[in-house]
Design an enzyme around this catalytic site. Structure first.
Site, mmCIF file in Angstrom:
data_model
loop_
_atom_site.group_PDB
_atom_site.id
_atom_site.type_symbol
_atom_site.label_atom_id
_atom_site.label_comp_id
_atom_site.label_asym_id
_atom_site.label_seq_id
_atom_site.Cartn_x
_atom_site.Cartn_y
_atom_site.Cartn_z
ATOM 1 N N LYS A 51 -7.886 4.052 0.159
ATOM 2 C CA LYS A 51 -8.201 4.844 -1.329
ATOM 3 C C LYS A 51 -9.079 4.460 -1.813
ATOM 4 O O LYS A 51 -10.137 5.339 -2.408
ATOM 5 C CB LYS A 51 -6.591 3.789 -2.068
ATOM 6 C CG LYS A 51 -5.034 4.628 -1.797
ATOM 7 C CD LYS A 51 -4.196 4.349 -2.796
ATOM 8 C CE LYS A 51 -3.067 4.918 -0.909
ATOM 9 N NZ LYS A 51 -1.921 3.991 -1.933
ATOM 10 N N GLN A 95 0.430 0.492 -6.064
ATOM 11 C CA GLN A 95 0.667 -0.220 -4.314
ATOM 12 C C GLN A 95 1.956 -0.920 -4.043
ATOM 13 O O GLN A 95 2.413 -1.808 -4.624
ATOM 14 C CB GLN A 95 -0.650 -1.051 -3.104
ATOM 15 C CG GLN A 95 -0.155 -0.630 -2.431
ATOM 16 C CD GLN A 95 -0.158 0.311 -1.226
ATOM 17 O OE1 GLN A 95 -0.805 1.247 -2.418
ATOM 18 N NE2 GLN A 95 0.491 1.011 -0.666
ATOM 19 N N ASP A 118 0.309 8.711 -8.814
ATOM 20 C CA ASP A 118 1.547 8.950 -7.612
ATOM 21 C C ASP A 118 2.538 9.627 -7.852
ATOM 22 O O ASP A 118 3.852 9.626 -6.616
ATOM 23 C CB ASP A 118 2.049 7.237 -8.092
ATOM 24 C CG ASP A 118 1.221 6.384 -6.373
ATOM 25 O OD1 ASP A 118 1.306 7.036 -5.533
ATOM 26 O OD2 ASP A 118 1.159 5.038 -6.393
HETATM 27 N N1 GUN Z 1 3.708 2.172 -0.622
HETATM 28 C C1 GUN Z 1 3.979 3.188 0.598
HETATM 29 N N2 GUN Z 1 3.313 4.681 -0.037
HETATM 30 C C2 GUN Z 1 2.403 4.701 -0.962
HETATM 31 C C3 GUN Z 1 2.339 5.738 -1.966
HETATM 32 O O1 GUN Z 1 1.856 6.918 -1.654
HETATM 33 N N3 GUN Z 1 1.595 5.105 -3.221
HETATM 34 C C4 GUN Z 1 2.435 3.686 -3.968
HETATM 35 N N4 GUN Z 1 1.660 3.315 -5.334
HETATM 36 N N5 GUN Z 1 2.172 2.490 -2.680
HETATM 37 C C5 GUN Z 1 3.003 3.579 -1.236
#
Ligand code: GUN
Length: 286
Positions: A51, A95, A118
């Site tokens: 990211k 996350q 998100d």
């Molecule tokens: N963990 C697995 N997929 C995601 C996601 O799309 N966003 C976040 N914040 N954590 C994750």
């Protein structure tokens, strides 16, 4: 058979964002994403690194908060509160999964809906449900882009029979709402669905989001269907694979996404898109 290339389409989206971000910079606007990682889960570390790399590629500023596994919920909520209040922060990403002393729901609820890139906050989920503007969960939003950009230009989702297998809050449910918004006729199947094969065989567009390798076989797929595989699993040999038995389903589908290289890369591209939209929203008057 058309192999839908998520790597290529996600690259296109990132390149479009890169151009638009350069234009924003000329107006003095910098897009900023704050990324919070609690603990040292190796998979989460990889996701977070990717990211941050995507931010760098497009030209966003990323702020990185790597907190120890013992971080308390109170400490994390305090950081979120501080980031909510900062004018120079457009998006906040925590996350998941979080260590067990922290309640994920409390964390999601604490993020300002206008910075919830998100798309997990109940306000954004509710907005999607009633057709209002808001951030949409990145993986299902990515599937819509795969369908719109990865299929022949005359392919119309409107009026198609769409079957989604899986009903998670992050994928299955928002996916159903997005396909409905595109005027598909939507069925959501799940672990209690009777005659799953028969239900899936109705689908013009079949979306597998179960998280179980080998779940969708040729017996679930109508000749000529479009098959989107959201699953990311490891098989017995440790190889990455989706929910769909690719070798046999690709023989009868008209289009299919591979794993890896299908839906996966789209999630980050759509996260980047949400960050861009957040910055636009926060700088409406510029
Ligand atoms: N963990 C697995 N997929 C995601 C996601 O799309 N966003 C976040 N914040 N954590 C994750």
């Amino acid at each position: 058979m058309n192999l839908i290339d998520g790597k290529l389409i996600s690259q296109q989206i990132k390149d479009e964002l890169k151009e638009k971000t350069a234009l924003l910079k000329e107006k003095g606007i910098e897009v900023t994403l704050a990324v919070i990682l609690v603990g040292e889960d190796p998979a989460s570390q990889v996701y977070v690194r990717n990211k941050k790399k995507a931010c760098e590629y497009i030209g966003y500023r990323s702020l990185s908060y790597e907190l120890p596994a013992e971080t308390t919920q109170e400490e994390l909520l305090k950081l979120i509160d501080e980031l909510n209040g900062r004018k120079d922060v457009d998006g906040i990403l925590v996350q998941m999964p979080l260590p067990k002393q922290i309640d994920e729901k409390a964390v999601i609820d604490a993020i300002s809906p206008s910075k919830d890139v998100d798309g997990f906050h109940p306000m954004n989920v509710g907005a999607l449900c009633i057709g209002e503007e808001g951030f949409v969960s990145c993986t299902p939003a990515g599937v819509i882009q795969l369908l719109k950009r990865g299929l022949p230009a005359d392919y119309d989702i409107s009026g198609k029979e769409c079957v989604i297998v899986g009903r998670s809050n992050i994928v299955g449910k928002p996916m159903a709402l997005l396909m409905l918004r595109e005027n598909a006729t939507v069925t959501v199947a799940h672990s209690r669905t009777k005659n799953l094969e028969e239900v899936c065989k109705k689908a013009d567009i079949l979306i597998a989001a179960v998280g179980k390798a080998g779940m969708i076989t040729k017996d679930h797929v109508k000749e000529g269907a479009v098959v989107i595989d959201v699953g990311i699993n490891r098989n017995e040999e440790g190889k990455l694979c989706g929910d769909v038995v690719f070798d046999e389903v690709s023989q009868i589908a008209s289009a299919i996404t591979p794993v890896p290289g299908g839906v996966g890369p789209m999630t980050i591209a759509m996260l980047m898109n949400n960050c861009y939209e957040a910055a636009l929203m926060h700088n409406k008057n510029v």
